[in-house]
Design a protein around this motif. Sequence first.
Motif, PDB file in Angstrom:
ATOM      1  N   PHE A  91       0.825  -1.213   0.000  1.00 26.84           N
ATOM      2  CA  PHE A  91       0.000   0.000   0.000  1.00 26.84           C
ATOM      3  C   PHE A  91       0.855   1.256   0.000  1.00 26.84           C
ATOM      4  CE2 PHE A  91      -3.088  -2.974   0.459  1.00 26.84           C
ATOM      5  CZ  PHE A  91      -3.380  -3.444   1.737  1.00 26.84           C
ATOM      6  N   LEU A  92       1.927   1.247   0.778  1.00 23.56           N
ATOM      7  CA  LEU A  92       2.639   2.497   1.025  1.00 23.56           C
ATOM      8  C   LEU A  92       3.988   2.642   0.333  1.00 23.56           C
ATOM      9  CD1 LEU A  92       2.012   2.802   4.870  1.00 23.56           C
ATOM     10  CD2 LEU A  92       0.705   3.830   3.014  1.00 23.56           C
ATOM     11  N   ARG A 266       3.963  -3.942  -7.977  1.00 23.60           N
ATOM     12  CA  ARG A 266       2.723  -4.275  -7.295  1.00 23.60           C
ATOM     13  C   ARG A 266       2.438  -5.769  -7.365  1.00 23.60           C
ATOM     14  NH1 ARG A 266      -0.920  -1.152 -10.599  1.00 23.60           N
ATOM     15  NH2 ARG A 266       0.001   0.836 -10.025  1.00 23.60           N
ATOM     16  N   ARG A 499       5.164  13.731  -8.223  1.00 23.04           N
ATOM     17  CA  ARG A 499       4.865  13.450  -9.621  1.00 23.04           C
ATOM     18  C   ARG A 499       5.591  12.186 -10.066  1.00 23.04           C
ATOM     19  NH1 ARG A 499       4.912  19.179 -10.222  1.00 23.04           N
ATOM     20  NH2 ARG A 499       7.153  19.248 -10.597  1.00 23.04           N
ATOM     21  N   THR A 502       4.283   8.962  -8.375  1.00 21.46           N
ATOM     22  CA  THR A 502       2.975   8.529  -8.866  1.00 21.46           C
ATOM     23  C   THR A 502       3.010   8.064 -10.312  1.00 21.46           C
ATOM     24  OG1 THR A 502       2.039  10.252  -7.465  1.00 21.46           O
ATOM     25  CG2 THR A 502       0.548   9.180  -8.991  1.00 21.46           C
ATOM     26  N   LEU A 503       3.675   8.847 -11.163  1.00 24.43           N
ATOM     27  CA  LEU A 503       3.607   8.547 -12.589  1.00 24.43           C
ATOM     28  C   LEU A 503       4.826   7.843 -13.137  1.00 24.43           C
ATOM     29  CD1 LEU A 503       2.187  11.947 -13.898  1.00 24.43           C
ATOM     30  CD2 LEU A 503       0.941   9.825 -13.553  1.00 24.43           C
ATOM     31  N   THR A 507      10.443  14.997 -13.832  1.00 28.00           N
ATOM     32  CA  THR A 507      10.130  16.341 -14.320  1.00 28.00           C
ATOM     33  C   THR A 507      11.020  17.404 -13.701  1.00 28.00           C
ATOM     34  OG1 THR A 507       8.442  16.475 -12.604  1.00 28.00           O
ATOM     35  CG2 THR A 507       7.717  15.891 -14.806  1.00 28.00           C
TER      36      THR A 507
ATOM     37  N   LEU B   7       6.071  20.643 -19.254  1.00 31.69           N
ATOM     38  CA  LEU B   7       5.710  19.285 -18.831  1.00 31.69           C
ATOM     39  C   LEU B   7       5.084  19.336 -17.442  1.00 31.69           C
ATOM     40  CD1 LEU B   7       6.010  16.316 -19.706  1.00 31.69           C
ATOM     41  CD2 LEU B   7       8.168  16.259 -18.493  1.00 31.69           C
ATOM     42  N   VAL B   8       5.747  20.099 -16.559  1.00 33.49           N
ATOM     43  CA  VAL B   8       5.238  20.240 -15.191  1.00 33.49           C
ATOM     44  C   VAL B   8       3.833  20.831 -15.214  1.00 33.49           C
ATOM     45  CG1 VAL B   8       5.530  21.445 -13.008  1.00 33.49           C
ATOM     46  CG2 VAL B   8       7.505  20.461 -14.162  1.00 33.49           C
ATOM     47  N   ILE B  11       1.205  18.356 -16.376  1.00 31.93           N
ATOM     48  CA  ILE B  11       0.815  17.357 -15.382  1.00 31.93           C
ATOM     49  C   ILE B  11      -0.034  17.982 -14.281  1.00 31.93           C
ATOM     50  CG2 ILE B  11       1.629  15.784 -13.608  1.00 31.93           C
ATOM     51  CD1 ILE B  11       4.032  15.196 -15.311  1.00 31.93           C
ATOM     52  N   GLU B  12       0.498  19.091 -13.719  1.00 33.16           N
ATOM     53  CA  GLU B  12      -0.226  19.711 -12.610  1.00 33.16           C
ATOM     54  C   GLU B  12      -1.572  20.244 -13.053  1.00 33.16           C
ATOM     55  OE1 GLU B  12       0.474  19.631  -9.506  1.00 33.16           O
ATOM     56  OE2 GLU B  12       2.500  18.841  -9.565  1.00 33.16           O
ATOM     57  N   PHE B  17      -4.524  14.069 -12.730  1.00 33.65           N
ATOM     58  CA  PHE B  17      -3.361  13.797 -11.887  1.00 33.65           C
ATOM     59  C   PHE B  17      -3.730  13.909 -10.416  1.00 33.65           C
ATOM     60  CE2 PHE B  17       0.846  13.244 -10.570  1.00 33.65           C
ATOM     61  CZ  PHE B  17       1.211  14.240  -9.690  1.00 33.65           C
ATOM     62  N   ARG B  18      -4.416  15.010 -10.076  1.00 31.45           N
ATOM     63  CA  ARG B  18      -4.840  15.194  -8.693  1.00 31.45           C
ATOM     64  C   ARG B  18      -5.778  14.078  -8.276  1.00 31.45           C
ATOM     65  NH1 ARG B  18      -1.927  16.614  -5.152  1.00 31.45           N
ATOM     66  NH2 ARG B  18      -0.302  17.521  -6.434  1.00 31.45           N
ATOM     67  N   LEU B  20      -5.847  11.047  -9.409  1.00 27.92           N
ATOM     68  CA  LEU B  20      -5.062   9.836  -9.191  1.00 27.92           C
ATOM     69  C   LEU B  20      -4.376   9.869  -7.832  1.00 27.92           C
ATOM     70  CD1 LEU B  20      -3.754   7.199 -10.168  1.00 27.92           C
ATOM     71  CD2 LEU B  20      -2.024   8.561 -11.325  1.00 27.92           C
ATOM     72  N   VAL B  21      -3.733  10.989  -7.530  1.00 26.99           N
ATOM     73  CA  VAL B  21      -3.019  11.097  -6.255  1.00 26.99           C
ATOM     74  C   VAL B  21      -3.977  10.929  -5.083  1.00 26.99           C
ATOM     75  CG1 VAL B  21      -1.694  12.616  -4.749  1.00 26.99           C
ATOM     76  CG2 VAL B  21      -1.172  12.544  -7.171  1.00 26.99           C
ATOM     77  N   ARG B  24      -5.427   7.261  -4.912  1.00 22.51           N
ATOM     78  CA  ARG B  24      -4.420   6.287  -4.499  1.00 22.51           C
ATOM     79  C   ARG B  24      -4.079   6.455  -3.035  1.00 22.51           C
ATOM     80  NH1 ARG B  24       0.173   3.782  -4.055  1.00 22.51           N
ATOM     81  NH2 ARG B  24       1.284   5.573  -3.236  1.00 22.51           N
ATOM     82  N   ALA B  28      -4.719   3.678  -0.201  1.00 23.60           N
ATOM     83  CA  ALA B  28      -3.542   3.162   0.497  1.00 23.60           C
ATOM     84  C   ALA B  28      -3.692   3.288   2.006  1.00 23.60           C
ATOM     85  CB  ALA B  28      -2.290   3.894   0.020  1.00 23.60           C
ATOM     86  N   PHE B  90      -6.210   2.772 -11.471  1.00 21.97           N
ATOM     87  CA  PHE B  90      -5.075   3.675 -11.367  1.00 21.97           C
ATOM     88  C   PHE B  90      -4.166   3.603 -12.581  1.00 21.97           C
ATOM     89  CE2 PHE B  90      -6.943   4.422  -7.633  1.00 21.97           C
ATOM     90  CZ  PHE B  90      -6.477   3.857  -6.458  1.00 21.97           C
ATOM     91  N   ASP B  91      -3.949   2.401 -13.068  1.00 27.00           N
ATOM     92  CA  ASP B  91      -3.092   2.272 -14.243  1.00 27.00           C
ATOM     93  C   ASP B  91      -3.727   2.954 -15.441  1.00 27.00           C
ATOM     94  OD1 ASP B  91      -1.406  -0.946 -13.746  1.00 27.00           O
ATOM     95  OD2 ASP B  91      -0.982   1.087 -13.084  1.00 27.00           O
ATOM     96  N   THR B  94      -3.176   6.639 -15.026  1.00 25.56           N
ATOM     97  CA  THR B  94      -1.781   6.965 -15.313  1.00 25.56           C
ATOM     98  C   THR B  94      -1.534   7.003 -16.807  1.00 25.56           C
ATOM     99  OG1 THR B  94      -1.125   5.823 -13.289  1.00 25.56           O
ATOM    100  CG2 THR B  94       0.622   6.319 -14.869  1.00 25.56           C
ATOM    101  N   ILE B  97      -3.090  10.113 -18.349  1.00 30.27           N
ATOM    102  CA  ILE B  97      -2.330  11.326 -18.057  1.00 30.27           C
ATOM    103  C   ILE B  97      -1.068  11.376 -18.912  1.00 30.27           C
ATOM    104  CG2 ILE B  97      -1.048  12.595 -16.285  1.00 30.27           C
ATOM    105  CD1 ILE B  97      -2.897  11.230 -14.229  1.00 30.27           C
ATOM    106  N   LEU B  98      -0.373  10.248 -19.005  1.00 30.39           N
ATOM    107  CA  LEU B  98       0.870  10.236 -19.770  1.00 30.39           C
ATOM    108  C   LEU B  98       0.604  10.467 -21.258  1.00 30.39           C
ATOM    109  CD1 LEU B  98       2.853   7.398 -17.969  1.00 30.39           C
ATOM    110  CD2 LEU B  98       3.254   9.852 -17.885  1.00 30.39           C
TER     111      LEU B  98
END
Lengths: 513, 102
Positions: A91-92, A266, A499, A502-503, A507, B7-8, B11-12, B17-18, B20-21, B24, B28, B90-91, B94, B97-98
Motif C-alpha cells: 500500500f505504502l 505491485r 509526480r 505517482t507517474l 520532471t 511538462l510540469v 501534469i499539474e 493527476f490530482r 489519481l493522487v 491512491r 492506500a 489507477f493504471d 496513469t 495522463i501520460l
Amino acid sequence: MSEYWLAIIFFFVFIIATLGITYWAARKTKTTSHFYAAGGGITGFQNGLALAGDYMSAASFLGIAGLVALNGFDGLIYSTGWLVGWPIILFLIAEPLRNLGKYTFADVVAYRLQQGPVRIAAVIGTLVVVLTYLIGQMVGAGTLIKLLFGLDYVVAILIVGAVMMTYVLFGGMIATTWVQIIKACLLLGGAVLMAILVLSQFGFNPTNLFAKAAEVNGKAVLEPGTKIVTGAWDALSLGLALMFGTAGLPHILMRFYTVPDATQARKSVLWATIWIGLFYLITFILGFGSMVLVGKQTILGIGGGGNMAAPLLAKELGGPLLFGFICAVAFATILAVVAGLTLSGAAALSHDLWVSTIKGGHASEEEQLKVARIASIILGICAVLLGIVFQGQNVAYMVGLTFSIAASCNFPALMLAIFWKRLTTAGAVSSIVFGAVGTVVLIILGPTVWVDLLKHDHAIFPLKNPALFTMTGAFIVGIVVSLLKPERSSAEAFEEMERRATLGVITKAAPAE
Amino acid sequence: MNANASLVEAIEGDPRFRELVTKRTRLAWTLTGAMLVIYFGFIAIVAFAPEWLGIFISGAITLGIPIGLAVIAAAFVLTGLYVYRANSEFDRLTRDILEGIK
C-alpha cells in the motif's frame, strides 16, 4: 548415517545447479544495472517468488515449524506478524520506491535531501540490519551443517561463505534472484508435499490433527502461552517490529528495482503475499504434525532448540529420501538469503557510499562494478567472521532483533521521505541514527543481554523487544529535528517527487542519474 | 528547461493527476488502517485476554485458530483489493495522463 548421505547428495546437486546458474548469470552481468538490479527485466511473478524465497528463510521454515511443534499456537503469532508487513509494503512503499530509486532504498530517502549525510546515515542503517541478519543466518547455517553432516562448525561457516560469495561476485543480482526462485519452488513444493502427507494420516481434516495434539500434549498447545511474549507491552512491541521491520529490510527493498515498473512491483508483492501466506499456513500444519508424529521429546533431544522439527517430520513421513531433500532445501534456503544480504550490503557500500558520496556520483561503469565486487568480498568476509564469533547464539532471537532494528532505523526515515513534505536532511539523518543506536542500546540494557548474558539481577530496560519505543522515537526525532530548522529545497522538491512517485516520470530540470 | 516547465504545467494542470493522487492515497491509507486494526486487534487479544483464544468452539478447535487464520486471510484479501483497483483504475488513469502530456 546413510540418511545423511542422501542429504549430502541432494545438497551437492543443488550447489552444482546453482553454480551453473551463476555461470549463466555471469555472462549476462555486464553493467551495474545487471549486478544490482538484474537489468530490470524480472517479471512481477518471478520477483514475487524471489521475494517469497528471500523471506522464507531458515528462521521461517525451521524456526516457526519448531516453535509450533514445541508450543503450538504461539507460532502463529510470529507467522501473522511476518505476513502482515507485506500488505503494508504494497500500500505504502512498493510503487514510490520503484519509481523514485535506482538500486537501493537510500536512493529514495536521499531523493530531495542533501545526498552526502543522508547516504552515509542510510549506509549505517543498511549495514546494521544486514550484519545482524547475517549473524542469525550464518549461525543457523553453521549449526545446521554441523548437525546434519557432522562437519566442524568453523568449516561449515567457511563453506557457506565461499559458495555464497561465488554467487554474488560472479552472478550478482541475476544469479541471486534465480537461485531464490528455484529455492522457493523447491521449498514450497517440499512443504506442500509434507503437509499433504501429514493430513493424510488424519483423514485430511486438520481438526483431527489438532485434537490429537491436544490429547497428547494438553490443551495449552491450542492457545497462546507465555513463552514468546512476557507481557502485553512486549507483545505489542514484538508485533510492531515484525510488521514494520519487513519494510525496513534492505535486501527485500532492493528486489523492487529488479522489475521494470510500478505495475510489476505491485504484482510482485501480491504474489509474494500469496506464497508467504500459504507457506505460513503450511508450517502451522507441519509444526503440529511434528508435535504429534515425532514428539516433543525427540525434537528437543536432537538439539538445535526445536529447529529440527521439520526435517525430523520429513524423515518420519518419507524416510531418508524426503529427509535428505528437506535438509538440502533448508540449507539452500540459508545460502540464498545470505547471498541476497551480502549483495545489499555491498550495494550500500559501493553505490551509496563510494559512488554517490565519496565520488560525488561520478564513476565509470567499470569502476562501479569493480567497487561493487570488492564490497561483496568485504561483506562476505565479515559474514564468515561474525558467524564464527557468534556461534551458539539463538537464531530466532537474532532475527527478531534484526526486525526491531529495521523497523526503527530504516522504516521511519523511508516513510517520512515519501510522505512528509517538511522532512529535512538533519531530520532524516537523526531519525536513522536514533533508530539504529537506540535499538542496539536498549537491547543491550534489556533482559536478554543484561540479565541472561551479562548476569545482572534486573534489566535496566524491561522489554525484550524495544521497537515500541525506538520506532516511535525515530519518527518523533525525525519530525522534531525537521521542524526545528526547515529546509526550503526539500519542501520545494516534494511536488516533483510526488509526480515521479505517482507517474514514474522525471520532471526536474537537472538530468537524473 | 522550457520543455520541462511545460511538462510540469501539463501534469499539474491535468485534473486527472490530482484525482489519481487523491484516490491512491486514500485507498492506500484506508487499507493500511484496516490491516493495522485487524492485526493489532489480534495482538491486543493475545496480550490482554489470551484466555479468550483458548475457548473451544467445536471439537478440538479453539477460538484462536480461526481468528489467527482470519488475520492471514485478511492480509490476502486487502492485498487483492488494492491490486485489483490499482491495476485497473489507477493504471488507466496513469496511462491517460501520460498520453495527455505527449
